[in-house]
Design a protein around this motif. Structure first.
Motif, mmCIF file in Angstrom:
data_model
loop_
_atom_site.group_PDB
_atom_site.id
_atom_site.type_symbol
_atom_site.label_atom_id
_atom_site.label_comp_id
_atom_site.label_asym_id
_atom_site.label_seq_id
_atom_site.Cartn_x
_atom_site.Cartn_y
_atom_site.Cartn_z
ATOM 1 N N ALA A 1 -5.166 11.558 6.647
ATOM 2 C CA ALA A 1 -5.154 10.586 5.552
ATOM 3 C C ALA A 1 -6.010 9.363 5.889
ATOM 4 O O ALA A 1 -6.733 8.834 5.031
ATOM 5 N N GLU A 2 -5.930 8.900 7.157
ATOM 6 C CA GLU A 2 -6.733 7.739 7.560
ATOM 7 C C GLU A 2 -8.224 8.059 7.484
ATOM 8 O O GLU A 2 -9.034 7.228 7.053
ATOM 9 N N PRO B 1 -11.106 9.074 -8.419
ATOM 10 C CA PRO B 1 -10.333 8.315 -9.407
ATOM 11 C C PRO B 1 -9.324 7.396 -8.729
ATOM 12 O O PRO B 1 -8.804 7.708 -7.650
ATOM 13 N N GLU B 2 -9.047 6.283 -9.364
ATOM 14 C CA GLU B 2 -8.178 5.258 -8.791
ATOM 15 C C GLU B 2 -6.809 5.812 -8.423
ATOM 16 O O GLU B 2 -6.256 5.503 -7.364
ATOM 17 N N GLY C 1 -2.773 7.632 -4.566
ATOM 18 C CA GLY C 1 -1.909 8.711 -4.073
ATOM 19 C C GLY C 1 -2.086 8.953 -2.584
ATOM 20 O O GLY C 1 -1.108 9.162 -1.852
ATOM 21 N N GLU C 2 -3.338 8.911 -2.127
ATOM 22 C CA GLU C 2 -3.615 9.104 -0.701
ATOM 23 C C GLU C 2 -3.031 7.962 0.125
ATOM 24 O O GLU C 2 -2.501 8.162 1.220
ATOM 25 N N ALA D 1 -0.404 6.182 -0.672
ATOM 26 C CA ALA D 1 1.058 6.370 -0.662
ATOM 27 C C ALA D 1 1.455 7.447 0.340
ATOM 28 O O ALA D 1 2.448 7.302 1.070
ATOM 29 N N LYS D 2 0.656 8.526 0.398
ATOM 30 C CA LYS D 2 0.929 9.594 1.371
ATOM 31 C C LYS D 2 0.836 9.050 2.795
ATOM 32 O O LYS D 2 1.668 9.355 3.647
ATOM 33 N N LEU D 3 -0.208 8.259 3.063
ATOM 34 C CA LEU D 3 -0.397 7.702 4.402
ATOM 35 C C LEU D 3 0.796 6.845 4.795
ATOM 36 O O LEU D 3 1.328 6.972 5.911
ATOM 37 N N ALA D 4 1.232 5.991 3.889
ATOM 38 C CA ALA D 4 2.380 5.118 4.188
ATOM 39 C C ALA D 4 3.630 5.945 4.465
ATOM 40 O O ALA D 4 4.413 5.639 5.379
#
Length: 887
Positions: free
Chosen positions: A840-841, A854-855, A860-861, A863-866
């Motif tokens: 993700a990073e 797209p924003e 979403g990415e 949020a996944k990382l967090a």
């Protein structure tokens, strides 16, 4: 239930008879609603040469998906069926059948032979229609056409006459591809090139002047792969820029075995670098030599008959088969000292696509279409915004353009008896040519050209001739042309798609279809093309007999990606049947748990529980995805979205959760759940119907519904009020909790019936409320003896641990817990989470991704990382705790 459903899906009890009911009810016909937007498809007409194969099944299934969905969406849909007379292919089949009885077409004569061919057509058209019915294709049989019916014949004559009057059809003597078995001309794309064993025969051509020598020899060396054509040689050619042979130009050599004196000429056609740089010129037997002959006004000597035997111009070889003549000429060349050597080679040789025999290049008088202006108009049409044909996938437009840019004139006459006879007559007394829609009035003075038109000439008109053209006031032509989508394989872009485009642009001023969806080929499990020679062909009717039509249709679409091939597999067919059985049993359970008051209607939104909100949000998302994928012809992706929703969301979770309310004492809650189940099942069946028409109709008719048939039921639409991200997030956590507990139980072999304590630690107030509100589900699926939900839980020392989004889950199992094993398991989990964090990073560190995606995708990415980082930290903290306990 209005009808008892069996405990196992059996297509033999579901499918027979259903198609006939649909046809009799007229549900496949256009709606006739003048306010509805028209949507039309013409079927690529199968050849009446035999039964349909798996490729046809794929092709028609994709079309049926499109038209069934559009019909349900309220379009005024027309799917027009029909078949192609297929010219040479059908004639070859009929001749082969006659040959079994020792009869040839010449024994019967033209009229009787054509009668026999019509009998063949009727026989196989009936078989094809039976196969169409078995496949469930929703065509309007009242509009069925055949490329030799009167309406289409009129269109063919109109096109021929108009092109002739414009100077775009002409008759002339040219070198063409000739099939000696079918005794007809072939177009370039009816010739299949294969590698054959052959030879270069190096032959001495002696100088006419006995006193002349070149490089110390009184002959030149000429190499040929076709010595049987030598009797038609009229020159030897060298390149004018070839310094080696300048002194030879103008000299004459003697044709071996024949004695005729032929000149040595200079022509730029000759490749200086190839071989000796000298070639023999045989204008009647080679297309390039024909052009050289025209430039130098050389004689054309045709030494071969229509059937591939040699004629009187071949001298002593008259009457021999071409290959026997080759052997005889080679022997004579050797015996008489002309042969220098024979060099074995493997070379590409043209064969007839229809009869398989080696094609001859033969001088013949034929009819041609002048292609350059027609092709250019079609290419120009692609540069327009409102008339261009959209190719799916787009790369195939390049194939179309390349062929159009490099096109040759099209030989359209065929020396056959089955087909559209050319509308040209020759005056018996003056030799005058007349071309017209009807025969001359004084027909006794005229003789019609015996040739027929290439079958592609009539099928190129299919999208508009079937709609009533040339009557431009015909209702169907005005309503449904241009058509919307053509579905076909990539192997006939040249044969058919290109020709439909240029003929339509020329004669209607419009594209023939808005979109063309190109699919690949069906291959066997090893990736090989299915063929009789390999014995790997699959009869779609056999597959249907074993698995049912819906299973075959699911397999054909689930693996479908525009432009890509599909590998047939019985394992995949088993999986397809298994999926339908899952749908059947889930539907059976739902329907058995409905009562007489249940309707496919939703209760007030205020009465929806978390699971209800979640399933309706998931359904809404699926409707949106499937509709979008259909618009882009991504049917495989649409099927995957349906599969995931049905198998995972509906069957594995919602139906299981619904059992709590269905078996409970709260009547209102039970009724609400029944109605929601009924609604979701109804909408799911409608989404599935284009792919699985039979089983969806059967289930739909068994459950509460409105309307006569699911065929004409309204297709699901997106409801913005169903979208509920909070419900999806909360339900996702609840599902993760249940999965985590089940996995933890499995780790220590603690069956679901065994008693455990369950502790859920969360500092998220919303999640805490969600867990508390849904204790019933946690009790049902996790079976805890004691359930603790709090933010200040101290992790027990001997407990299995899982980290889910926003919470940590502990199951204290005392001595059953092996702390070393638990640390190892958590370390493995941490490593997996580290990988997800790194991925993700890396993605978010890609400036191009962040700038162009797209924003909502970028959000979403993030949020996944967090989420991954939070889970990783909690897992690492737990590992540290356990390692402290281990000392």
């Amino acid at each position: 239930m209005t009808k008892e459903m069996s405990t196992k899906y059996d297509p033999s009890q579901v499918e027979p008879g259903r198609y006939q009911k649909w046809v009799e009810a007229g549900v496949f016909k256009p709606s006739g609603n003048p306010d509805a937007k028209p949507y039309s498809i013409v079927i690529p007409p199968p050849n009446v040469t035999g039964k349909l194969h798996l490729g046809h099944a794929w092709d028609t299934t994709l079309q049926d998906l499109i038209i069934r969905q559009k019909r349900m969406q309220g379009f005024d849909t027309l799917w027009l069926p029909g078949m192609d007379h297929a010219g040479i292919a059908t004639q070859a089949k009929v001749e082969a059948r006659l040959a079994e009885s020792g009869v040839s077409r010449y024994d019967l004569g033209r009229e009787k032979f054509v009668e026999k061919t019509w009998e063949w057509k009727d026989e196989y058209a009936a078989i094809i229609k039976q196969q169409w019915a078995k496949m469930g294709i929703s065509v309007d049989y009242d509009r069925e056409r055949f490329t030799l019916d009167e309406g289409l014949s009129k269109a063919v004559r109109k096109v021929f006459v108009d092109l002739y009057n414009k100077g775009l059809i002409y008759r002339g003597e040219f070198i063409i591809n000739w099939d000696p078995k079918a005794r007809t001309a072939l177009s370039d794309i009816e010739v299949i090139h294969k590698d054959d064993q052959g030879a270069f025969y190096h032959v001495k051509y002696f100088f006419e002047d006995e006193n002349f020598t070149f490089n110390g020899k009184n002959y030149i060396e000429i190499a040929t792969t076709r010595p049987e054509t030598m009797m038609g040689d009229v020159a030897v050619a060298v390149n004018p820029d070839d310094e080696r042979y300048k002194e030879l130009v103008g000299k004459k050599v003697i044709l071996p075995l024949q004695g005729r004196h032929i000149p040595i000429i200079a022509d730029s056609y000759v490749d200086i670098e190839f071989g000796t740089g000298m070639v023999k010129i045989t204008p009647a037997h080679d297309p390039n030599d024909f052009e050289v002959g025209n430039r130098h006004d050389l004689e054309r000597i045709n030494t071969m008959n229509e059937d591939g035997t040699m004629n009187e111009l071949a001298g002593k070889y008259n009457g021999m088969d071409r290959f026997d003549a080759r052997k005889a000429i080679v022997k004579d060349l050797e015996d008489q000292g002309y042969m220098i050597n024979i060099e074995p080679i493997v070379h590409s040789v043209g064969h007839s696509e229809r009869t398989g025999v080696q094609v001859e290049s033969r001088l013949s008088t034929q009819w041609f279409v002048k292609m350059k202006p027609l092709a250019q108009a079609a290419l120009d049409n692609q540069d327009t915004d409102d008339e261009r044909v959209e190719f799916y996938p787009p790369r195939f437009e390049g194939t179309f353009q390349h062929w159009m840019e490099n096109i040759h004139d099209w030989v359209i006459s065929r020396q056959l008896w089955w087909g559209h006879q050319i509308p040209a007559w020759y005056n018996k007394h003056t030799g005058e040519t007349y071309v017209g829609m009807e025969a001359p009035a004084d027909i006794e003075n005229w003789e019609q050209d015996p040739d027929v038109l290439d079958t592609w000439f009539s099928s190129a008109l299919w999208p508009f001739s079937t709609m009533g053209w040339p009557d431009t006031d015909a209702e169907d032509y005005k309503r449904y042309f241009p058509t919307n989508t053509l579905v076909t394989g990539y192997d006939i872009i040249f044969f058919w798609v290109s020709r439909m485009i240029f003929q339509s642009v020329e004669f209607t001023g419009h594209r023939p279809f808005n979109n063309v969806l190109i699919h690949g080929l069906i291959r066997d499990e090893q990736g090989r093309k299915m063929s009789k020679s390999l014995g790997n062909g699959i009869d779609p009717m056999d597959v249907i007999d074993k698995y049912g039509t819906d299973a075959l249709r699911w397999f054909l679409t689930y693996g479908s990606t525009p432009g890509q091939d599909v590998r047939f597999s019985y394992a995949k067919m088993d999986a397809a049947w298994n999926f339908i059985n899952k749908i059947w049993n889930a539907s059976r359970f739902v329907i058995m748990n409905l009562d007489e008051n249940t309707k496919a209607e939703l209760p007030a939104q205020s009465e929806w529980q978390l699971a209800d909100k979640w399933i309706l949000s998931r359904l809404n998302d699926t409707v949106e995805k499937v509709t979008d994928f259909f618009e882009r012809f991504e049917f495989g992706e649409a099927d995957r979205a349906l599969y995931n929703f049905i198998w995972n969301d509906l069957c594995d979770w919602y139906i299981e959760m619904a059992k709590e309310n269905l078996n409970g004492v709260d009547a209102k809650l039970k009724a609400n759940t029944q109605n929601i189940l009924c609604y979701v099942l109804d909408q799911t069946l409608r989404l599935l119907h284009p792919v699985m028409p039979f089983v969806t109709e059967e289930i739909w008719q068994t459950m509460p519904h409105e309307g006569e048939s699911i065929v004409t039921a309204a297709y699901p639409v997106v409801h913005t009020e169903f979208k509920n991200e909070d419900a999806e997030k909360q339900m996702s956590v609840l599902i993760d909790l249940i999965k985590a507990v089940r996995m933890q139980r499995a780790e220590v072999n603690a069956p679901m019936s065994s008693v455990i304590d369950l502790m859920i630690k969360t500092s998220d107030a919303e999640l805490k409320t969600m867990f508390e509100t849904n204790r019933d589900y946690i009790d049902r699926f996790c079976h805890p003896k004691e359930l603790t939900i709090a933010s200040d839980i101290e992790a027990p020392s001997l407990a299995l641990t899982s980290v889910i989004t926003g919470a940590e889950v502990y199951i204290p199992l005392g001595d059953l817990v092996d702390l070393d094993a638990e640390v190892a398991r958590l370390q493995k989990e941490a490593k997996k989470l580290e990988g997800e964090v790194t991925r993700a990073e890396k993605k978010l560190g890609n400036e191009r991704f962040v700038a162009n995606a797209p924003e909502e995708v970028v959000a979403g990415e993030k949020a996944k990382l967090a989420d991954y980082q939070s889970k990783l930290q909690a897992t690492q903290d737990r590992i540290a705790d356990l390692q402290t306990q281990l000392g």
